[in-house]
Design an enzyme around this catalytic site. Sequence first.
Site, PDB file in Angstrom:
ATOM      1  N   CYS A  91       0.816  -1.218   0.000  1.00 12.65           N
ATOM      2  CA  CYS A  91       0.000   0.000   0.000  1.00 12.65           C
ATOM      3  C   CYS A  91       0.847   1.264   0.000  1.00 12.65           C
ATOM      4  CB  CYS A  91      -0.986   0.001   1.167  1.00 12.65           C
ATOM      5  SG  CYS A  91      -0.267   0.258   2.800  1.00 12.65           S
ATOM      6  N   ASP A  92       2.084   1.206   0.498  1.00 13.85           N
ATOM      7  CA  ASP A  92       2.961   2.379   0.468  1.00 13.85           C
ATOM      8  C   ASP A  92       3.138   2.900  -0.956  1.00 13.85           C
ATOM      9  OD1 ASP A  92       3.424   0.395   2.433  1.00 13.85           O
ATOM     10  OD2 ASP A  92       5.349   1.254   3.004  1.00 13.85           O
TER      11      ASP A  92
END
Length: 742
Positions: free
Chosen positions: A190-191
């Site tokens: 998700c980063d």
Amino acid sequence: MRSITRLTMTAALALTLPSAALAQGTQSFGMQPEWQVLPVRPNLAFAADRVPDAAAVLRAADYVAAAQIADMARHPLPLSTGGATDAAASNWVAATFYIGAARLARVSPRPETLRFLTAVAEHYNYAMRGARSGKTMLNADDVAIGDLYQELYARRRQEGVLMPLQQRLDYMIPHLNRAEETPSLVWWWCDALFMAPPVLARMSAITGDPKYLVAMDKEWRRTAKLLWDPQQRLFYRDARFLDRKSANGAPIFWSRGNGWVLAGLARTIETMPVDFAGRDFYLDLFRQLAGRAAELQGKDGLWSASLLDRAAFPEAETSGSGLLLYGLAWGVNHGVLPRDRYVPVVTRGWAALNRHVLPSGLLGAVQKTGDQPVTTAANDVGLYGTGAYLLTALEVADLARPATALPVPQPQRDGERAIVTTTPQPPAPLTVVGDAERTRRAEEMRATAALTYDPAVLKRPATIEPLTPPTGDDTRPRAIVHYAPERLDDILWENDKVALRIYGPALEAKEPPSGSGIDVWGKRVRWPFMQRQLKFPNYHVDRGEGLDFYDVGGGRGAGALGIWQGNKLWNSRNWATHRVLDTGGQVARFEVTYKPWPVDVVRRVWETRSFALPMGSHFTRMVSTLQSDTRDPLIVGIGIGKRKNGAGTGRIVRDQANGRLTFHEPSDPGHGAVSITVAADPAMVVGFAQDADNYLMLVRVQPGTPFAYYTGYGWDRGLDVRSAADWDALVAKTQFDFDAKR
């Protein structure tokens, strides 16, 4: 083996910041010492229950940024920067700081920040890590620094600044666009949604090419499908955590991971066109995630490293909190989130964040690099935490202002002096010692500048083929309209004074950024010349009779209109249909229609407009009839595009009593200066406004009721207007007829 290791480390230290590459590249204009001088530490005690003073917030941001830059400059930079966590590297760790610092540099009175950022970009030659394999060239982390290069390109417009990034993104496009679904994702964590998607979306905004945004959208949705939990309204960090539980039995949702997503959404939506087909998906997801984040804020104003298990990590953590706060404040400032609900969340968080600024000026309580919640110490620091702090500060500083409409335009180009003084110059070789050698070196540099080929000569060739002079009846002054399918459906009109054009549907299909702005040309003959000028591929060159040098860009140009709603100008696209009514005589007359376009989400508007340019006049008279799906009055913004160059920003004159708006553009050394005036019925004028691209005169209009207005201009290298004073005198004696029935 030990001797080899020692040699390697010695070589690395010889190429460190600031002791070599950056310091040498900046000592010529004194950057290194200024990085070590911090502003006086401001008062960082902010009240949790009210919106803080903007100036105080910006002082805090300047102080923390300066402290971080000083700390970065003290740390050696290894040859391989992937694992560097405290130096001016090109990895995501440092890039997150650059993103926040670059936004700060737009408004900060301290030039040191922009000078440092430029030095970093120059050090890396505007390139990215990851060239060694296909996988690494797709790594979102390594693209994050692209935002810095895009910012510098927007402020300098130097094409080489953008080239390496654009090449990397072009490599990514087919993989993001792949038709088949694959077991592994490009953005599997998700980063990544903070690192790459905003850069792709911004590249579309900069270039006008939607391919970057479209490709981004496809992979973003794949990542969301895998990692978004609609029940919890949170993102898992990656697929490993889908089934993992915290000590209390709750799913593991990492605060920094969700902060990356919320902040990345804000930065992506910020440059996304309002008519992008997938925009509502991102707005809806942003609101859901923001709502959940607000619910999970701790009593201390921050968020636990593990969002659903505060007992496991009760200590303060500022990097995830800073990213979440930035997203929430951004949402308020752009009208995406309701102010009454979210401002208290933001002010509590901002006050809490500042309690963790250490005596050194660095932000403390920053969880170390990693992939999940871990324990954080009060004195742990990280560049990405500072970057989140700066992004938050800039949004908090704007909380007292009215909401700003989306999308946010790119920064305007800096003046030449600002560019020169913030760009590192190559240092002299160490062998240049003594006055005689310095004199010889200066002479060598002058010779180098004089003898080196300049590619700009291709844009300004020494020999220019002139227009063939007209003969016979073609020399007769007259007013004409020409529909030009050979130039992608342009409509051209001119008389014995001026020459103008608007853009049609073929250009809209080929160049999506084109719009309904009005273009003006420099003209120095009494007969029509535009059609002959357009026969040359480069009609932006003066061939003796005039040229097109005016840049409409994304603005209104010389007198186009839009609807002013929600502090934003909502514009039509290119004309849709046309009729030539009169050409070749005393008046050039035609009519166009514009298809319905959205005005925020509240209504739609469409338009029919007639144009009339008589002989002997610098002014085109337009009669506009705006229709809408509601009967409420419209506030119409009649615009003149802004200009900025080395000569300044020009001079704007607002005259509500006479219903006039005049802009004297800054002079261009190559083409001179244009003065533009728009005029409307003073009884209809309700005020003036501006946005990033335009100065606006606002008039109140009833849908279905036609209204008349004028646009005109003078060119100081043309036939009749030699100065701004000449133009003002001409406008003062011009009689305008605002009766739309005539």
